[in-house]
Design a protein around this motif. Structure first.
Motif, PDB file in Angstrom:
ATOM      1  N   MET A   1      -9.596  23.271  44.844  1.00  0.00           N
ATOM      2  CA  MET A   1      -9.689  22.082  43.971  1.00  0.00           C
ATOM      3  C   MET A   1      -8.475  21.068  43.999  1.00  0.00           C
ATOM      4  N   SER A   2      -8.593  19.830  44.286  1.00  0.00           N
ATOM      5  CA  SER A   2      -7.482  19.041  44.309  1.00  0.00           C
ATOM      6  C   SER A   2      -6.987  18.660  42.651  1.00  0.00           C
ATOM      7  N   LYS A   3      -6.038  18.702  42.340  1.00  0.00           N
ATOM      8  CA  LYS A   3      -5.505  18.298  41.121  1.00  0.00           C
ATOM      9  C   LYS A   3      -5.135  16.684  40.909  1.00  0.00           C
ATOM     10  N   SER A   4      -5.140  16.110  42.037  1.00  0.00           N
ATOM     11  CA  SER A   4      -4.834  14.790  42.068  1.00  0.00           C
ATOM     12  C   SER A   4      -6.309  13.982  42.123  1.00  0.00           C
ATOM     13  N   THR A   5      -6.403  13.305  41.012  1.00  0.00           N
ATOM     14  CA  THR A   5      -7.786  12.370  40.950  1.00  0.00           C
ATOM     15  C   THR A   5      -7.482  11.083  40.821  1.00  0.00           C
ATOM     16  N   ARG A   6      -8.280  10.070  40.706  1.00  0.00           N
ATOM     17  CA  ARG A   6      -8.145   8.392  39.949  1.00  0.00           C
ATOM     18  C   ARG A   6      -7.538   8.755  38.591  1.00  0.00           C
ATOM     19  N   ALA A   7      -8.102   9.815  37.920  1.00  0.00           N
ATOM     20  CA  ALA A   7      -7.915   9.896  36.441  1.00  0.00           C
ATOM     21  C   ALA A   7      -6.379  10.482  36.439  1.00  0.00           C
ATOM     22  N   THR A   8      -5.764  11.418  37.137  1.00  0.00           N
ATOM     23  CA  THR A   8      -4.715  12.159  37.228  1.00  0.00           C
ATOM     24  C   THR A   8      -3.519  11.006  37.450  1.00  0.00           C
ATOM     25  N   MET A   9      -4.164  10.087  38.564  1.00  0.00           N
ATOM     26  CA  MET A   9      -3.090   9.326  39.037  1.00  0.00           C
ATOM     27  C   MET A   9      -3.083   7.881  37.847  1.00  0.00           C
ATOM     28  N   ALA A  10      -3.918   7.610  37.242  1.00  0.00           N
ATOM     29  CA  ALA A  10      -3.882   6.513  36.161  1.00  0.00           C
ATOM     30  C   ALA A  10      -3.060   6.969  35.117  1.00  0.00           C
ATOM     31  N   LEU A  11      -3.115   8.463  34.717  1.00  0.00           N
ATOM     32  CA  LEU A  11      -2.253   9.047  33.892  1.00  0.00           C
ATOM     33  C   LEU A  11      -0.641   8.804  34.080  1.00  0.00           C
ATOM     34  N   SER A  12      -0.587   9.363  35.258  1.00  0.00           N
ATOM     35  CA  SER A  12       0.839   9.341  35.659  1.00  0.00           C
ATOM     36  C   SER A  12       1.259   8.072  35.836  1.00  0.00           C
ATOM     37  N   LYS A  13       0.619   7.049  36.401  1.00  0.00           N
ATOM     38  CA  LYS A  13       1.103   5.661  36.548  1.00  0.00           C
ATOM     39  C   LYS A  13       1.430   4.992  35.321  1.00  0.00           C
ATOM     40  N   ALA A  60     -20.401   0.996  28.407  1.00  0.00           N
ATOM     41  CA  ALA A  60     -19.634   1.767  27.365  1.00  0.00           C
ATOM     42  C   ALA A  60     -19.236   3.192  27.637  1.00  0.00           C
ATOM     43  N   CYS A  61     -18.298   3.659  26.931  1.00  0.00           N
ATOM     44  CA  CYS A  61     -17.977   5.090  27.121  1.00  0.00           C
ATOM     45  C   CYS A  61     -17.927   5.842  25.548  1.00  0.00           C
ATOM     46  N   GLU A  93     -22.689   7.574  37.305  1.00  0.00           N
ATOM     47  CA  GLU A  93     -21.840   7.881  38.574  1.00  0.00           C
ATOM     48  C   GLU A  93     -21.270   6.697  39.434  1.00  0.00           C
ATOM     49  N   ARG A  94     -22.280   5.551  39.336  1.00  0.00           N
ATOM     50  CA  ARG A  94     -21.822   4.161  40.141  1.00  0.00           C
ATOM     51  C   ARG A  94     -20.872   3.753  39.452  1.00  0.00           C
ATOM     52  N   ILE A  95     -20.984   3.372  38.188  1.00  0.00           N
ATOM     53  CA  ILE A  95     -20.127   2.586  37.293  1.00  0.00           C
ATOM     54  C   ILE A  95     -19.062   3.307  37.042  1.00  0.00           C
ATOM     55  N   SER A  96     -18.844   4.480  36.747  1.00  0.00           N
ATOM     56  CA  SER A  96     -17.760   5.358  36.507  1.00  0.00           C
ATOM     57  C   SER A  96     -16.807   5.440  37.987  1.00  0.00           C
ATOM     58  N   ILE A 103     -17.089  13.380  35.067  1.00  0.00           N
ATOM     59  CA  ILE A 103     -16.604  11.865  34.579  1.00  0.00           C
ATOM     60  C   ILE A 103     -15.585  11.863  33.791  1.00  0.00           C
ATOM     61  N   SER A 104     -14.485  11.127  33.990  1.00  0.00           N
ATOM     62  CA  SER A 104     -13.341  10.805  32.962  1.00  0.00           C
ATOM     63  C   SER A 104     -13.234   9.477  32.472  1.00  0.00           C
ATOM     64  N   PRO A 105     -12.683   9.194  31.431  1.00  0.00           N
ATOM     65  CA  PRO A 105     -12.435   7.907  31.044  1.00  0.00           C
ATOM     66  C   PRO A 105     -11.371   7.288  31.613  1.00  0.00           C
ATOM     67  N   PHE A 106     -10.567   8.037  32.193  1.00  0.00           N
ATOM     68  CA  PHE A 106      -9.337   7.521  32.947  1.00  0.00           C
ATOM     69  C   PHE A 106      -9.638   7.167  34.534  1.00  0.00           C
ATOM     70  N   GLY A 107      -9.152   5.825  34.884  1.00  0.00           N
ATOM     71  CA  GLY A 107      -9.239   5.555  36.363  1.00  0.00           C
ATOM     72  C   GLY A 107     -10.563   5.312  36.800  1.00  0.00           C
TER      73      GLY A 107
END
Length: 157
Positions: A1-13, A60-61, A93-96, A103-107
């Protein structure tokens, strides 16, 4: 499993301190959030689920503890709307840009209004989906609020 996702990248950034935590995702669990809490050995109130909704017909989320349900009228009021309802899984899925269960709220693909259960801010740390099934990020709830521009409110039944 990759631990690098759009969510983790958004948090790191954003310079947010977080850790990643993997667990065996059970697609057949009655409650994905409660299964995640059990797998992580955490209280359900610390493991938050991300729900995609329609607020007056617009995305919305909501972020709520895994052992609670969203009160749609409270959520709509918190976000300045009249009504809220769950989004269909395919639309979520399409929107997030994430698969249901991951589904993460990040990224997310598009920024949407976010409300978080105010009780979550009483926790020293919370777990929120990290952008894929079986991956959670652990962070301070205030950091999640700040990054998302989330509105803390009593949004559960």
């Amino acid at each position: 499993m990759s631990k690098s996702t759009r969510a983790t990248m958004a948090l790191s950034k954003a310079g947010i301190a977080f850790t990643t935590h993997s667990y065996d995702y059970d697609a057949d669990a009655d409650s994905i959030g409660l299964a995640a809490a059990a797998a992580l050995g955490e209280e359900p109130g610390r493991v938050l689920k991300t729900l995609m909704l329609l607020l007056d017909g617009k995305p919305a989320c909501a972020i709520v503890p895994s052992d609670r349900e969203v009160a749609m009228k409270k959520l709509a009021a918190a976000l300045g709307g009249k009504s809220a309802q769950m989004m269909k899984p395919a639309d979520a899925e399409r929107i997030s840009g994430y698969k249901v269960g991951g589904i993460s709220p990040f990224g997310q693909m598009k920024r949407v209004p976010v409300a978080i259960e105010a009780d979550a801010l009483k926790q020293p740390h919370v777990y929120i989906n990290g952008g894929q099934r079986g991956l959670q990020v652990r962070l301070a709830p205030r950091d999640a609020v700040d990054l998302l521009g989330a509105i803390p409110a009593a949004i559960t039944a």
